[in-house]
Design a protein around this motif. Structure first.
Motif, PDB file in Angstrom:
ATOM      1  N   ARG A  37       0.835  -1.210   0.000  1.00  0.00           N
ATOM      2  CA  ARG A  37       0.000   0.000   0.000  1.00  0.00           C
ATOM      3  C   ARG A  37       0.869   1.259   0.000  1.00  0.00           C
ATOM      4  O   ARG A  37       0.591   2.225  -0.708  1.00  0.00           O
ATOM      5  CB  ARG A  37      -0.940   0.018   1.206  1.00  0.00           C
ATOM      6  CG  ARG A  37      -2.138  -0.884   1.074  1.00  0.00           C
ATOM      7  CD  ARG A  37      -3.192  -0.612   2.130  1.00  0.00           C
ATOM      8  NE  ARG A  37      -2.691  -0.595   3.496  1.00  0.00           N
ATOM      9  CZ  ARG A  37      -2.585  -1.664   4.288  1.00  0.00           C
ATOM     10  NH1 ARG A  37      -2.941  -2.864   3.850  1.00  0.00           N
ATOM     11  NH2 ARG A  37      -2.131  -1.549   5.514  1.00  0.00           N
ATOM     12  N   MET A  38       1.930   1.249   0.803  1.00  0.00           N
ATOM     13  CA  MET A  38       2.831   2.396   0.867  1.00  0.00           C
ATOM     14  C   MET A  38       3.528   2.616  -0.477  1.00  0.00           C
ATOM     15  O   MET A  38       3.672   3.751  -0.930  1.00  0.00           O
ATOM     16  CB  MET A  38       3.862   2.190   1.978  1.00  0.00           C
ATOM     17  CG  MET A  38       3.271   2.282   3.373  1.00  0.00           C
ATOM     18  SD  MET A  38       4.395   1.708   4.672  1.00  0.00           S
ATOM     19  CE  MET A  38       5.766   2.836   4.526  1.00  0.00           C
ATOM     20  N   ALA A  39       3.952   1.534  -1.122  1.00  0.00           N
ATOM     21  CA  ALA A  39       4.611   1.647  -2.428  1.00  0.00           C
ATOM     22  C   ALA A  39       3.648   2.214  -3.469  1.00  0.00           C
ATOM     23  O   ALA A  39       4.036   3.037  -4.301  1.00  0.00           O
ATOM     24  CB  ALA A  39       5.157   0.289  -2.868  1.00  0.00           C
ATOM     25  N   THR A  40       2.395   1.787  -3.420  1.00  0.00           N
ATOM     26  CA  THR A  40       1.375   2.323  -4.327  1.00  0.00           C
ATOM     27  C   THR A  40       1.254   3.831  -4.145  1.00  0.00           C
ATOM     28  O   THR A  40       1.204   4.587  -5.121  1.00  0.00           O
ATOM     29  CB  THR A  40       0.010   1.658  -4.056  1.00  0.00           C
ATOM     30  OG1 THR A  40       0.139   0.255  -4.202  1.00  0.00           O
ATOM     31  CG2 THR A  40      -1.059   2.167  -4.990  1.00  0.00           C
ATOM     32  N   SER A  41       1.243   4.264  -2.906  1.00  0.00           N
ATOM     33  CA  SER A  41       1.115   5.686  -2.599  1.00  0.00           C
ATOM     34  C   SER A  41       2.341   6.464  -3.073  1.00  0.00           C
ATOM     35  O   SER A  41       2.215   7.533  -3.676  1.00  0.00           O
ATOM     36  CB  SER A  41       0.927   5.867  -1.091  1.00  0.00           C
ATOM     37  OG  SER A  41       0.839   7.220  -0.749  1.00  0.00           O
ATOM     38  N   PHE A  42       3.543   5.957  -2.795  1.00  0.00           N
ATOM     39  CA  PHE A  42       4.767   6.625  -3.260  1.00  0.00           C
ATOM     40  C   PHE A  42       4.739   6.808  -4.769  1.00  0.00           C
ATOM     41  O   PHE A  42       5.029   7.879  -5.281  1.00  0.00           O
ATOM     42  CB  PHE A  42       6.017   5.811  -2.912  1.00  0.00           C
ATOM     43  CG  PHE A  42       6.564   6.083  -1.539  1.00  0.00           C
ATOM     44  CD1 PHE A  42       6.858   7.360  -1.121  1.00  0.00           C
ATOM     45  CD2 PHE A  42       6.807   5.032  -0.683  1.00  0.00           C
ATOM     46  CE1 PHE A  42       7.380   7.595   0.143  1.00  0.00           C
ATOM     47  CE2 PHE A  42       7.328   5.253   0.580  1.00  0.00           C
ATOM     48  CZ  PHE A  42       7.612   6.540   0.998  1.00  0.00           C
ATOM     49  N   ALA A  43       4.446   5.736  -5.492  1.00  0.00           N
ATOM     50  CA  ALA A  43       4.489   5.763  -6.955  1.00  0.00           C
ATOM     51  C   ALA A  43       3.487   6.756  -7.534  1.00  0.00           C
ATOM     52  O   ALA A  43       3.703   7.289  -8.625  1.00  0.00           O
ATOM     53  CB  ALA A  43       4.233   4.367  -7.514  1.00  0.00           C
ATOM     54  N   ALA A  44       2.397   7.019  -6.814  1.00  0.00           N
ATOM     55  CA  ALA A  44       1.367   7.935  -7.291  1.00  0.00           C
ATOM     56  C   ALA A  44       1.705   9.402  -6.987  1.00  0.00           C
ATOM     57  O   ALA A  44       1.102  10.301  -7.561  1.00  0.00           O
ATOM     58  CB  ALA A  44       0.023   7.588  -6.670  1.00  0.00           C
ATOM     59  N   ASN A  45       2.666   9.633  -6.089  1.00  0.00           N
ATOM     60  CA  ASN A  45       3.015  11.000  -5.712  1.00  0.00           C
ATOM     61  C   ASN A  45       3.898  11.659  -6.765  1.00  0.00           C
ATOM     62  O   ASN A  45       4.801  11.025  -7.309  1.00  0.00           O
ATOM     63  CB  ASN A  45       3.752  11.027  -4.368  1.00  0.00           C
ATOM     64  CG  ASN A  45       2.816  10.881  -3.203  1.00  0.00           C
ATOM     65  OD1 ASN A  45       1.677  11.314  -3.254  1.00  0.00           O
ATOM     66  ND2 ASN A  45       3.300  10.255  -2.144  1.00  0.00           N
ATOM     67  N   GLU A  46       3.623  12.926  -7.006  1.00  0.00           N
ATOM     68  CA  GLU A  46       4.429  13.691  -7.953  1.00  0.00           C
ATOM     69  C   GLU A  46       5.879  13.729  -7.465  1.00  0.00           C
ATOM     70  O   GLU A  46       6.146  13.837  -6.264  1.00  0.00           O
ATOM     71  CB  GLU A  46       3.889  15.112  -8.053  1.00  0.00           C
ATOM     72  CG  GLU A  46       4.559  15.932  -9.111  1.00  0.00           C
ATOM     73  CD  GLU A  46       3.917  17.294  -9.291  1.00  0.00           C
ATOM     74  OE1 GLU A  46       4.652  18.205  -9.665  1.00  0.00           O
ATOM     75  OE2 GLU A  46       2.699  17.421  -9.056  1.00  0.00           O
ATOM     76  N   GLY A  47       6.788  13.612  -8.368  1.00  0.00           N
ATOM     77  CA  GLY A  47       8.205  13.641  -8.012  1.00  0.00           C
ATOM     78  C   GLY A  47       8.817  12.255  -7.946  1.00  0.00           C
ATOM     79  O   GLY A  47      10.025  12.104  -8.049  1.00  0.00           O
ATOM     80  N   TYR A  48       7.988  11.242  -7.766  1.00  0.00           N
ATOM     81  CA  TYR A  48       8.476   9.865  -7.751  1.00  0.00           C
ATOM     82  C   TYR A  48       8.250   9.238  -9.128  1.00  0.00           C
ATOM     83  O   TYR A  48       7.238   9.481  -9.768  1.00  0.00           O
ATOM     84  CB  TYR A  48       7.735   9.026  -6.707  1.00  0.00           C
ATOM     85  CG  TYR A  48       8.104   9.358  -5.287  1.00  0.00           C
ATOM     86  CD1 TYR A  48       9.139   8.699  -4.655  1.00  0.00           C
ATOM     87  CD2 TYR A  48       7.416  10.337  -4.588  1.00  0.00           C
ATOM     88  CE1 TYR A  48       9.490   9.012  -3.350  1.00  0.00           C
ATOM     89  CE2 TYR A  48       7.760  10.662  -3.294  1.00  0.00           C
ATOM     90  CZ  TYR A  48       8.803   9.994  -2.668  1.00  0.00           C
ATOM     91  OH  TYR A  48       9.147  10.307  -1.387  1.00  0.00           O
ATOM     92  N   CYS A  49       9.209   8.428  -9.560  1.00  0.00           N
ATOM     93  CA  CYS A  49       9.019   7.720 -10.833  1.00  0.00           C
ATOM     94  C   CYS A  49       8.608   6.271 -10.596  1.00  0.00           C
ATOM     95  O   CYS A  49       8.252   5.568 -11.528  1.00  0.00           O
ATOM     96  CB  CYS A  49      10.281   7.793 -11.686  1.00  0.00           C
ATOM     97  SG  CYS A  49      11.729   6.992 -10.990  1.00  0.00           S
ATOM     98  N   GLY A  50       8.662   5.818  -9.328  1.00  0.00           N
ATOM     99  CA  GLY A  50       8.260   4.458  -9.017  1.00  0.00           C
ATOM    100  C   GLY A  50       8.534   4.123  -7.565  1.00  0.00           C
ATOM    101  O   GLY A  50       9.036   4.948  -6.798  1.00  0.00           O
TER     102      GLY A  50
END
Length: 84
Positions: A37-50
């Motif tokens: 769930r945390m990885a899904t959230s990170f990947a969806a945040n602007e500035g992250y590519c994955g």
């Protein structure tokens, strides 16, 4: 100390010149599901590519850990960085 399983999320960003994929600070999770769930959230945040969710098993007292087991990846990641 007995062997323990750790669950971790690692976000990735592009370097300032936009070329290289670099890892951000890892974030520990309580379970595999929470790490995903945390990885899904990170990947969806602007500035992250994955992001990647993974687990490691080992003995923290001895500093000995097995290789990381990737649970799920999102977007652009460099799983080669998990062994460092």
């Amino acid at each position: 100390m007995p062997t323990m399983a750790y669950y971790v999320t690692l976000g990735f960003k592009r370097s300032e010149d936009g070329g290289e994929i670099v890892a951000c600070d890892p974030k520990e999770a309580r379970s595999a599901e929470q790490a995903i769930r945390m990885a899904t959230s990170f990947a969806a945040n602007e500035g992250y590519c994955g992001a990647v969710a993974f687990s490691r098993t080992g003995d923290p007292a001895l500093g000995e850990f097995e290789d990381a087991v990737v649970l799920k990846t999102f977007g652009e990641v460099d799983t080669g960085l998990l062994s460092t």
